[in-house]
Design a protein around this motif. Structure first.
Motif, PDB file in Angstrom:
ATOM      1  N   ASN A 148       0.819  -1.219   0.000  1.00  0.00           N
ATOM      2  CA  ASN A 148       0.000   0.000   0.000  1.00  0.00           C
ATOM      3  C   ASN A 148       0.850   1.264   0.000  1.00  0.00           C
ATOM      4  O   ASN A 148       0.309   2.374  -0.041  1.00  0.00           O
ATOM      5  CB  ASN A 148      -0.920   0.013   1.214  1.00  0.00           C
ATOM      6  N   GLY A 149       2.177   1.086   0.100  1.00  0.00           N
ATOM      7  CA  GLY A 149       3.060   2.245   0.070  1.00  0.00           C
ATOM      8  C   GLY A 149       3.267   2.924   1.405  1.00  0.00           C
ATOM      9  O   GLY A 149       3.798   4.045   1.463  1.00  0.00           O
ATOM     10  N   ASP A 150       2.869   2.254   2.498  1.00  0.00           N
ATOM     11  CA  ASP A 150       2.976   2.883   3.816  1.00  0.00           C
ATOM     12  C   ASP A 150       4.415   3.189   4.216  1.00  0.00           C
ATOM     13  O   ASP A 150       4.648   4.063   5.061  1.00  0.00           O
ATOM     14  CB  ASP A 150       2.344   1.977   4.880  1.00  0.00           C
ATOM     15  N   TYR A 151       5.353   2.448   3.648  1.00  0.00           N
ATOM     16  CA  TYR A 151       6.750   2.644   4.028  1.00  0.00           C
ATOM     17  C   TYR A 151       7.580   3.306   2.924  1.00  0.00           C
ATOM     18  O   TYR A 151       8.802   3.276   2.963  1.00  0.00           O
ATOM     19  CB  TYR A 151       7.377   1.296   4.420  1.00  0.00           C
ATOM     20  N   ASN A 152       6.925   3.887   1.969  1.00  0.00           N
ATOM     21  CA  ASN A 152       7.654   4.492   0.847  1.00  0.00           C
ATOM     22  C   ASN A 152       8.593   5.612   1.269  1.00  0.00           C
ATOM     23  O   ASN A 152       9.608   5.859   0.627  1.00  0.00           O
ATOM     24  CB  ASN A 152       6.672   5.020  -0.207  1.00  0.00           C
ATOM     25  N   ASP A 153       8.257   6.306   2.331  1.00  0.00           N
ATOM     26  CA  ASP A 153       9.077   7.417   2.790  1.00  0.00           C
ATOM     27  C   ASP A 153      10.110   6.987   3.835  1.00  0.00           C
ATOM     28  O   ASP A 153      10.839   7.833   4.359  1.00  0.00           O
ATOM     29  CB  ASP A 153       8.200   8.528   3.378  1.00  0.00           C
ATOM     30  N   TYR A 154      10.171   5.686   4.129  1.00  0.00           N
ATOM     31  CA  TYR A 154      11.129   5.187   5.113  1.00  0.00           C
ATOM     32  C   TYR A 154      12.477   4.954   4.438  1.00  0.00           C
ATOM     33  O   TYR A 154      12.539   4.532   3.286  1.00  0.00           O
ATOM     34  CB  TYR A 154      10.654   3.861   5.712  1.00  0.00           C
ATOM     35  N   THR A 155      13.538   5.184   5.168  1.00  0.00           N
ATOM     36  CA  THR A 155      14.837   4.721   4.706  1.00  0.00           C
ATOM     37  C   THR A 155      14.890   3.214   4.903  1.00  0.00           C
ATOM     38  O   THR A 155      14.053   2.634   5.613  1.00  0.00           O
ATOM     39  CB  THR A 155      15.982   5.366   5.495  1.00  0.00           C
ATOM     40  N   GLU A 160      13.717  -1.632   8.043  1.00  0.00           N
ATOM     41  CA  GLU A 160      14.184  -2.854   8.692  1.00  0.00           C
ATOM     42  C   GLU A 160      13.920  -2.798  10.194  1.00  0.00           C
ATOM     43  O   GLU A 160      13.555  -3.806  10.806  1.00  0.00           O
ATOM     44  CB  GLU A 160      15.677  -3.064   8.426  1.00  0.00           C
ATOM     45  N   TYR A 161      14.116  -1.625  10.784  1.00  0.00           N
ATOM     46  CA  TYR A 161      13.871  -1.470  12.221  1.00  0.00           C
ATOM     47  C   TYR A 161      12.397  -1.721  12.539  1.00  0.00           C
ATOM     48  O   TYR A 161      12.075  -2.424  13.503  1.00  0.00           O
ATOM     49  CB  TYR A 161      14.272  -0.068  12.669  1.00  0.00           C
ATOM     50  N   GLU A 162      11.530  -1.150  11.738  1.00  0.00           N
ATOM     51  CA  GLU A 162      10.088  -1.298  11.966  1.00  0.00           C
ATOM     52  C   GLU A 162       9.680  -2.764  11.931  1.00  0.00           C
ATOM     53  O   GLU A 162       8.944  -3.233  12.804  1.00  0.00           O
ATOM     54  CB  GLU A 162       9.317  -0.513  10.894  1.00  0.00           C
ATOM     55  N   PHE A 163      10.160  -3.474  10.922  1.00  0.00           N
ATOM     56  CA  PHE A 163       9.795  -4.889  10.789  1.00  0.00           C
ATOM     57  C   PHE A 163      10.387  -5.718  11.924  1.00  0.00           C
ATOM     58  O   PHE A 163       9.687  -6.505  12.566  1.00  0.00           O
ATOM     59  CB  PHE A 163      10.287  -5.432   9.448  1.00  0.00           C
ATOM     60  N   ALA A 228       7.339  -7.635  -3.411  1.00  0.00           N
ATOM     61  CA  ALA A 228       6.802  -6.312  -3.722  1.00  0.00           C
ATOM     62  C   ALA A 228       7.941  -5.321  -3.628  1.00  0.00           C
ATOM     63  O   ALA A 228       8.721  -5.366  -2.710  1.00  0.00           O
ATOM     64  CB  ALA A 228       5.697  -5.942  -2.714  1.00  0.00           C
ATOM     65  N   THR A 229       8.027  -4.443  -4.573  1.00  0.00           N
ATOM     66  CA  THR A 229       9.152  -3.509  -4.597  1.00  0.00           C
ATOM     67  C   THR A 229       8.677  -2.077  -4.727  1.00  0.00           C
ATOM     68  O   THR A 229       8.858  -1.442  -5.772  1.00  0.00           O
ATOM     69  CB  THR A 229      10.106  -3.849  -5.751  1.00  0.00           C
ATOM     70  N   PRO A 230       8.009  -1.592  -3.668  1.00  0.00           N
ATOM     71  CA  PRO A 230       7.565  -0.196  -3.728  1.00  0.00           C
ATOM     72  C   PRO A 230       8.756   0.746  -3.645  1.00  0.00           C
ATOM     73  O   PRO A 230       9.829   0.374  -3.186  1.00  0.00           O
ATOM     74  CB  PRO A 230       6.690  -0.064  -2.488  1.00  0.00           C
ATOM     75  N   THR A 231       8.560   1.967  -4.070  1.00  0.00           N
ATOM     76  CA  THR A 231       9.606   2.962  -3.965  1.00  0.00           C
ATOM     77  C   THR A 231       9.849   3.258  -2.497  1.00  0.00           C
ATOM     78  O   THR A 231       8.915   3.457  -1.734  1.00  0.00           O
ATOM     79  CB  THR A 231       9.195   4.249  -4.674  1.00  0.00           C
ATOM     80  N   ASP A 232      11.127   3.270  -2.093  1.00  0.00           N
ATOM     81  CA  ASP A 232      11.426   3.601  -0.706  1.00  0.00           C
ATOM     82  C   ASP A 232      12.054   4.978  -0.626  1.00  0.00           C
ATOM     83  O   ASP A 232      12.193   5.681  -1.605  1.00  0.00           O
ATOM     84  CB  ASP A 232      12.320   2.532  -0.054  1.00  0.00           C
ATOM     85  N   GLY A 233      12.424   5.333   0.621  1.00  0.00           N
ATOM     86  CA  GLY A 233      12.932   6.671   0.830  1.00  0.00           C
ATOM     87  C   GLY A 233      14.427   6.770   0.759  1.00  0.00           C
ATOM     88  O   GLY A 233      14.999   7.716   1.272  1.00  0.00           O
ATOM     89  N   GLU A 234      15.094   5.777   0.145  1.00  0.00           N
ATOM     90  CA  GLU A 234      16.554   5.830   0.068  1.00  0.00           C
ATOM     91  C   GLU A 234      16.985   6.842  -0.979  1.00  0.00           C
ATOM     92  O   GLU A 234      16.361   6.987  -2.011  1.00  0.00           O
ATOM     93  CB  GLU A 234      17.101   4.451  -0.272  1.00  0.00           C
TER      94      GLU A 234
END
Length: 234
Positions: A148-155, A160-163, A228-234
């Motif tokens: 759903n893109g909830d972590y797209n803005d995460y580094t 990894e920390y969240e999971f 799934a490979t959503p865009t992340d915040g890296e």
């Protein structure tokens, strides 16, 4: 950033304590008990007394053993936390807590065909099965959030920390009332050498394999089949 999946657990052996001891046959039972207590409970006094082992070495090998379990659990759940200053030590502490629940009975020494044995009844820690339903549900929900893109803005580190923090929390929550699988008996041979005795590496490995049950009855398959490979915040 990819959907998280649970991997296959592989318990890799490292060197565990098993030095020679001296004394009478009546000490065989105490010797075997001291090996298990040293390796899994971190209680080294009896082992050091019986074997003359170095206290620092005994404690270092215990730490190596719990670190091994921490690394195995991290690999099993796909946690990338080796460089995290908070979660890496938290996983080692969790491993100490899990091994601290080691449950075993060491029988009296006996002879079979003139060979000395000690039977060890081990109640395998069953935390993997105990937590599996909750962890599977957690990973499914996490994967849905990823898609759903909830972590797209995460580094990557934040992701990894969240999971990982969620997985560690579930495991930690089960430790206080941990489950055990059906008991297994390991027939430990006492090997005599001049005026000393010891147990062989195969028996040490058999004890180690029985301490934690890795026979997980419910597998995590279809829910994590796709990356799934959503865009992340890296």
């Amino acid at each position: 950033m990819k959907t998280k999946r649970i991997l296959c657990l592989l318990l890799c052996m490292c060197m565990l304590l098993s030095l020679t001891a001296c004394g009478k046959a009546s000490n065989y039972q105490a010797y075997v008990r001291s090996i298990i207590s040293s390796n899994y409970l971190g209680v080294t006094d009896e082992y050091i007394k019986m074997t003359g082992a170095n206290e620092e070495d005994a404690e270092a090998i215990y730490l190596q053993n719990v670190t091994r379990l921490a690394n195995n659990l991290s690999s099993y759940y796909g946690l990338e936390i080796s460089g995290d200053p908070e979660l890496a030590p938290a996983m080692v502490d969790l491993a100490k807590q899990i091994y601290g629940k080691a449950k075993f009975d060491v029988g009296k020494a006996y002879k079979d065909n003139n060979i000395n044995y000690v039977d060890v009844t081990i109640y395998p820690i069953d935390i993997l099965n105990q937590t599996n339903p909750e962890i599977i549900e957690y990973v499914k929900n996490f994967n849905t959030a990823v898609e759903n893109g909830d972590y797209n803005d995460y580094t990557k580190e934040e992701y990894e920390y969240e999971f990982a923090s969620g997985i560690i929390g579930i495991l930690a929550g089960a430790v206080s009332d941990i489950d055990y699988a059906e008991p297994e008996t390991v027939k430990v041979r006492i090997i005599l050498s001049d005026d000393s005795y010891y147990i062989g590496s195969d028996d040490v490995k058999n004890i180690d394999r029985a301490i934690i049950s890795t026979d997980v009855t419910q597998t995590f398959d279809d829910a994590t089949a796709a990356d799934a490979t959503p865009t992340d915040g890296e």
